[in-house]
Write an enzyme that holds these catalytic residues in place. Structure first.
Site, mmCIF file in Angstrom:
data_model
loop_
_atom_site.group_PDB
_atom_site.id
_atom_site.type_symbol
_atom_site.label_atom_id
_atom_site.label_comp_id
_atom_site.label_asym_id
_atom_site.label_seq_id
_atom_site.Cartn_x
_atom_site.Cartn_y
_atom_site.Cartn_z
ATOM 1 N N CYS A 1 0.821 -1.213 0.000
ATOM 2 C CA CYS A 1 0.000 0.000 0.000
ATOM 3 C C CYS A 1 0.853 1.261 0.000
ATOM 4 O O CYS A 1 0.653 2.176 -0.821
ATOM 5 C CB CYS A 1 -0.954 -0.004 1.190
ATOM 6 S SG CYS A 1 -0.158 -0.368 2.776
ATOM 7 N N HIS B 1 -2.451 5.027 6.682
ATOM 8 C CA HIS B 1 -1.105 5.582 6.809
ATOM 9 C C HIS B 1 -1.138 7.053 6.388
ATOM 10 O O HIS B 1 -1.984 7.456 5.585
ATOM 11 C CB HIS B 1 -0.122 4.858 5.894
ATOM 12 C CG HIS B 1 -0.110 3.374 6.039
ATOM 13 N ND1 HIS B 1 0.299 2.738 7.186
ATOM 14 C CD2 HIS B 1 -0.446 2.399 5.158
ATOM 15 C CE1 HIS B 1 0.228 1.424 7.006
ATOM 16 N NE2 HIS B 1 -0.241 1.186 5.790
#
Length: 337
Positions: A140, A220
């Site tokens: 990711c 994140h």
């Protein structure tokens, strides 16, 4: 029409399965796992064909009332390509099986580049994946790095990049099992692994990353300092980012001040699970000072690799040899506008 198998029906596997089901040029033949709990029962509810990864799993599935179509080898006999979404140690074992059977396969970013010899990011190196036997859709964080830096590189603006990553502690659905609380844990190694991982896709990138694990699970967050090849305006930089259909420019002054508010917006948009396939980059936070660029964005660790995986399926099977056509088709199916 290519037949596709999903091995591992977890956080990524269930999303890939649903995404495949939305395409008109590939078919989900079945999903395979060892679990018999609510997760695989949701796959039953969606009328996916269920296969058991082991003999023990088949016994447990049958005892739970799950209709099992066969074992993993039965499923592999029916497909053109397999997407392995299992944990790292399991995936490494499965790769041997795929190679023995001569089946094309895709693994996820938790595996090493050497597992496949090719790492994939749709907007960067789609052409190099056409008709090859295997690839790894990068993680990711690495996906977000490649999308943003590739956009700057296309505009001939990128010299080098330095990024700091604030990493979620664990996946949301596993947050009761562990993670961290009331602390932040810096990764010991500089660079952290994401920078070298991005270079596995594009060796020409001059990128260094550092990472800190923080006590939250939603996503994140990245902060980037980029040296540009020349002095540029904010408009030039934004125009470069706009060449990526998978970067969504958002505005801090419109209430999107945190990762949870961004998540709420995507839930309100009706995305399944509130998934954000795009990199959510703050337009009004972005700053250009001479030949230096500063920006920040949020990464949905459960969703960003889903469109990449669909494009990787098309590339490996040769369904579509034009990257732009595949990306456009995937975007349309997933509601990326």
């Amino acid at each position: 029409m290519k037949n596709i198998a999903i091995i591992g029906y977890g956080v990524i596997g269930k999303r890939v399965a649903d995404a495949i089901n939305l395409q008109d040029d590939m078919k989900l033949e079945g999903v395979c796992d060892v679990i018999s709990d609510w997760r695989i029962q949701n796959a039953v509810r969606k009328e996916y064909n269920i296969y058991a990864a082991t003999a023990e799993a088949e016994i447990e599935m049958n005892a739970s009332g799950i209709s099992v179509k066969g074992n993993m080898k039965d499923l592999l006999d029916k497909v053109d390509l397999v997407v392995d979404c299992t944990p790292k140690k399991i995936a490494a074992q499965n790769v041997k099986i795929y190679k023995e059977k001569g089946i094309k396969f895709i693994v996820q970013g938790g595996e090493k580049h050497e597992t496949t010899g090719h790492s994939f990011s749709a907007e960067n190196n789609y052409q190099s994946a056409i008709n090859i036997d295997a690839t790894r859709v990068v993680s990711c964080n690495t996906t977000s790095i490649l999308r943003t830096l590739t956009a700057l590189k296309r505009a001939d603006l990128l010299d080098y990049a330095r990024g700091t990553l604030l990493r979620r502690a664990t996946d949301p659905w596993e947050s009761h099992l562990g993670g961290i609380m009331n602390t932040m844990v810096p990764e010991k190694d500089i660079p952290s692994h994401q920078g070298p991982d991005a270079k596995s896709v594009d060796p020409d990138l001059d990128v260094i990353t550092t990472a800190i694990k923080v006590p939250q699970t939603l996503s994140h967050m990245h902060y980037w300092n980029v040296k540009l090849k020349k002095q540029a305006t904010k408009e030039e930089v934004l125009n470069a980012f706009k060449t990526s259909t998978r970067i969504k420019l958002i505005h801090y002054d419109q209430g999107l001040v945190s990762n949870n508010t961004i998540k709420e917006m995507f839930l309100d948009m009706g995305r399944p699970w509130g998934d954000m396939y795009e990199v959510a980059l703050w337009e009004d936070m972005l700053k250009v000072v001479g030949d230096e660029l500063f920006y920040a964005y949020v990464v949905d660790n459960q969703a960003i690799v889903i469109p990449e995986t669909i494009d990787a399926i098309r590339a490996l099977t040769g369904i579509e040899t034009d990257a732009h056509k595949s990306i456009s088709k995937t975007n349309e199916s997933l509601g990326i506008h």
